[in-house]
Design a protein around this motif. Structure first.
Motif, PDB file in Angstrom:
ATOM      1  N   UNK A 212       0.924  -1.100   0.040  1.00 29.84           N
ATOM      2  CA  UNK A 212      -0.106   0.161   0.242  1.00 29.84           C
ATOM      3  C   UNK A 212       0.639   1.245  -0.289  1.00 29.84           C
ATOM      4  N   UNK A 213       1.918   0.925   0.982  1.00 29.31           N
ATOM      5  CA  UNK A 213       2.639   1.969   0.500  1.00 29.31           C
ATOM      6  C   UNK A 213       3.491   2.564  -0.260  1.00 29.31           C
ATOM      7  N   UNK A 214       4.197   1.210  -1.723  1.00 30.31           N
ATOM      8  CA  UNK A 214       3.806   1.433  -2.498  1.00 30.31           C
ATOM      9  C   UNK A 214       3.083   2.154  -3.626  1.00 30.31           C
ATOM     10  N   UNK A 215       2.004   2.030  -3.613  1.00 32.74           N
ATOM     11  CA  UNK A 215       0.723   2.292  -4.384  1.00 32.74           C
ATOM     12  C   UNK A 215       0.615   4.153  -3.316  1.00 32.74           C
ATOM     13  N   UNK A 359      11.318   6.759 -12.376  1.00 31.63           N
ATOM     14  CA  UNK A 359      11.927   6.221 -11.859  1.00 31.63           C
ATOM     15  C   UNK A 359      13.115   5.251 -12.143  1.00 31.63           C
ATOM     16  N   UNK A 360      12.958   4.153 -12.577  1.00 29.66           N
ATOM     17  CA  UNK A 360      13.257   3.580 -11.887  1.00 29.66           C
ATOM     18  C   UNK A 360      14.397   2.622 -13.527  1.00 29.66           C
ATOM     19  N   UNK A 392      10.407  -3.153  -8.450  1.00 32.01           N
ATOM     20  CA  UNK A 392       9.268  -3.655  -7.210  1.00 32.01           C
ATOM     21  C   UNK A 392       7.634  -2.957  -7.572  1.00 32.01           C
ATOM     22  N   UNK A 393       8.012  -1.336  -7.165  1.00 28.41           N
ATOM     23  CA  UNK A 393       6.403  -0.758  -6.994  1.00 28.41           C
ATOM     24  C   UNK A 393       5.696  -1.205  -7.706  1.00 28.41           C
ATOM     25  N   UNK A 394       6.548  -0.842  -9.118  1.00 22.68           N
ATOM     26  CA  UNK A 394       5.508  -1.175 -10.333  1.00 22.68           C
ATOM     27  C   UNK A 394       4.544  -2.073 -10.510  1.00 22.68           C
TER      28      UNK A 394
END
Length: 401
Positions: A212-215, A359-360, A392-394
């Motif tokens: 959820x933090x990633x989102x 960003x990646x 990973x976030x994506x």
């Protein structure tokens, strides 16, 4: 009533200071304003209720983590500014660096489309929140109407005349945020004196808390705009101003989340996109109206900026095979489709994933540049890790439930 007066005085005071010629004409300040306004724009409206309902009393730590990740990616962008945009494009760092730069520019162009949808959905919700038409259907209709206006203006006239409003809307937003923080400080102090501070339970834990933090990455996005101000400022100014904007935004966000995390019980918070309005109504009656004004001004100006940026990128990257008006039309069609097929928090997650890809790729570019320059291997490895984190976030970022 006294809270309203204090808030109004603080807001007007900051607005006057920001409008003074000595401030408004300052090269450094104007270079700081663009990334600062982007970072603390939409996220400021969503993060309070979202973090508190999800993470309870630990919300400030999550906010610190988000700002920390953003600062690391800011370091990536600053590295690439220092390397020289022209050198990257002309192949000084090799064909692979040039291709990654082109790919990241395409990713940014598509990220802008989603971010405009995010901005205008917030505008639609906040603009009607204090009216009898405060419903999901009416908000989506409002959003679709604004999309139509933006597409028509972009197709027929371009956005140059509207972009002149940017500094005014930014000043208004920063002034209102100052008033909000002053009101929250007064409210927090009163609750502390009365021994009524609350440590809310954490409702999202484990792996779900991480994804959820990633989102929520989009809520601290915006610092990368400094990289694309090369026509107005030199590299040194852009690097310094981006760093200052990230420091200031981190300070503002942490103060805001700290003040908001321990004064509202779960029953006083709402998970809707306009939940912050009801919360601020508890602090002072004047704040909901100020927040709506700030939301409408900032979301519209941000949408104009990203629409213009997206159109320019599509035209540039396609070598004008896609014209700017055609890009605006595509943006409008995609944005309206997203508006009617997803809720605001799903759009936030999509936008976070899109920017994480950008960003990646920028981190991968920074790693390539570091290798080509023969820098310390540890620096290249650091950038590779950030590229992996972006991926990973994506892949894993999840919307707020």
């Amino acid at each position: 009533m006294i809270f309203d007066l204090i808030i109004a005085i603080a807001t007007v005071g900051i607005a006057i200071v920001l409008s003074m010629p000595r401030v408004s004409r300052s090269t450094t300040w104007r270079a700081v304003v663009t990334p600062l306004a982007s970072i603390i724009g939409s996220g400021f409206l969503l993060l309070g209720p979202v973090l508190n309902l999800g993470y309870g009393g630990y919300a400030p730590l999550v906010m610190l983590a988000l700002c920390g990740v953003a600062y690391l990616y800011g370091a990536v962008i600053r590295n690439n500014i220092q390397a020289g945009e022209e050198a990257i494009i002309d192949g000084t760092y090799g064909k692979l660096a040039k291709r990654v730069e082109t790919l990241s520019s395409w990713a940014l162009a598509f990220a802008y489309i989603i971010s405009v949808t995010y901005y205008l959905n917030l505008l639609g919700a906040f603009s009607l929140s204090l009216t009898p038409f405060d419903s999901t259907l009416d908000a989506k209709l409002m959003t679709s109407g604004v999309f139509g206006i933006i597409v028509m203006v972009g197709w027929s006239r371009g956005f140059k005349s509207l972009e002149r409003l940017e500094y005014v809307s930014v000043g208004l937003k920063l002034a209102i945020i100052t008033g909000l923080l002053v009101g929250l400080m007064a409210h927090f102090s009163k609750q502390a004196i009365d021994e009524k501070l609350i440590f809310n339970p954490q409702n999202v834990t484990g792996w779900s808390a991480i994804t959820m933090t990633f989102g929520l990455l989009i809520t601290v996005q915006g610092f990368e705009t400094s990289r694309y101000l090369g026509s107005s400022y030199d590299a040194k100014t852009r690097i310094r101003s981006m760093r200052l904007a990230q420091w200031l935004s981190t300070l503002i966000y942490l103060i805001y989340i700290l003040l908001i995390s321990y004064v509202f019980a779960p029953g006083q918070m709402s998970s809707s996109e306009t939940g912050i309005i009801d919360m601020m109504g508890i602090v002072a009656p004047i704040l909901p109206f100020m927040l709506v004004a700030a939301a409408m001004a900032s979301q519209f100006s941000a949408a104009i900026a990203d629409t213009s940026g997206s159109g320019g990128l599509f035209a540039q990257l396609s070598r004008n095979r896609i014209t700017e008006p055609q890009a605006y039309l595509a943006l409008g069609i995609i944005g309206i489709a997203l508006t009617w097929s997803a809720d605001i928090f799903a759009i936030v997650s999509f936008a976070s994933r899109a920017f994480a890809i950008y960003y990646g790729l920028q981190a991968a570019l920074a790693a390539i540049i570091s290798v080509r320059r023969g820098n310390n291997p540890g620096k290249a490895a650091f950038f590779v890790l950030l590229a992996a984190l972006g991926a990973a976030i994506a892949i894993l970022g999840q919307p707020v439930e």
